[in-house]
Design an enzyme around this catalytic site. Sequence first.
Site, short mmCIF file in Angstrom:
data_model
loop_
_atom_site.label_atom_id
_atom_site.label_comp_id
_atom_site.label_asym_id
_atom_site.label_seq_id
_atom_site.Cartn_x
_atom_site.Cartn_y
_atom_site.Cartn_z
N GLN A 206 0.82 -1.21 0.00
CA GLN A 206 0.00 0.00 0.00
C GLN A 206 0.85 1.26 0.00
OE1 GLN A 206 -1.17 0.36 4.63
NE2 GLN A 206 -1.76 -1.61 3.69
N HIS A 208 0.29 5.73 1.08
CA HIS A 208 -0.58 6.77 1.61
C HIS A 208 -0.32 8.10 0.90
CE1 HIS A 208 -1.41 3.91 4.73
NE2 HIS A 208 -0.18 3.97 5.20
N GLU A 226 3.82 8.11 8.64
CA GLU A 226 3.80 7.30 9.86
C GLU A 226 5.20 6.80 10.20
OE1 GLU A 226 2.40 2.98 8.47
OE2 GLU A 226 1.25 4.58 7.54
N HIS A 284 4.82 0.39 0.92
CA HIS A 284 5.22 -0.35 2.12
C HIS A 284 4.23 -1.46 2.43
CE1 HIS A 284 2.43 2.76 3.55
NE2 HIS A 284 2.09 1.89 4.49
N ARG A 304 -4.54 0.75 -1.54
CA ARG A 304 -4.05 -0.62 -1.64
C ARG A 304 -3.63 -0.90 -3.08
NH1 ARG A 304 -8.53 -3.07 0.18
NH2 ARG A 304 -8.06 -2.62 2.36
#
Length: 331
Positions: A206, A208, A226, A284, A304
């Site tokens: 996936q 982001h 993150e 990642h 995804r």
Amino acid sequence: ASDGYKVKKVTVFPGMSMNLHQHEMRSEHWSVVEGTATITLGTKTKDYHKYESVFVPIGMKHKVANKTDKNVVIIEVGIGEILSESDMVKIYSQESDGTAEDNYVKAANEPVVKLDPAFKDNLWGGTKLRTVFGKKCDYDVIGESWELSAHPDGQSRIADGRYKGMLFNDYLSIIGKEALGWKCQAQDRFPVLIKFIDAKKDLSVQVHPDDAYAKVHENGSRGKTEMWYVLDASKDASLVYGFNQDMEKNQLKESIEKGEVEKYLQKVPVHKNDTFFIEAGTVHAIGAGSLIAEIQENSNLTYRMYDYDRVAKNGKKRPLHIEKALDVVKL
């Protein structure tokens, strides 16, 4: 700091303001060394410029604000018997019948607020959050526990005390932004989300979006940068962190459509205490056998790219978000 006095540097960022407060056990001397500070003493408010100073007596209501577009820096000298933050009386103004009333609240007397997490029964999850951390949850499989979350997709709840059971976002609306510190006052929402992840199986590959893309394409949502701290890992655990070579967008799209993207992914072995920074746009995937603490932006946006042709509990494959992933991925 020394017995009886303490010197510190205070930076007030553009648009920020300190809460109105007073000290009962110390006086302060403020000297502006950078920018223009708007300082309130008692009922009077005045701008103070570089090299100007002001004295704050014991018991004087005061605050400093920055109404400019540049940082304000102040050197503060506190003199008195108590120099810690325990000697601070915050002053909140509330309108009652048209009259402003001052309520005095000692921040130091507020108890630590504990939270109960929100749980997710992801298809790749395991049981370690129950067996290792003692989480109380009725799910057979627990993929995630959202420990500190004000996100509507899974909010923490107040664990005890007066507000027990209250959703974290509702609690934040009661205590106000001033309780979260200066930097949070400019935010339109609580900025971080912290969760535990138990990956018994591989998570999907996936990516982001960043804040700018999410704002335009996801109705003003936040993007998601993150970081992961590996709490524990099985002997052969690994994760996906970027590509093993530079990629072209068409090449990546074709590899996803043919189910061959795995050969381009960089697999990294993981061990207990490893740390990874996953900047928005980084492809990642957490691998099987990893128990991870994730600290992230307050967002639940995930595109995804590849899911190993798995099916969910409903017997259907989970949706992919290939076009948006290709828009944001760092090649």
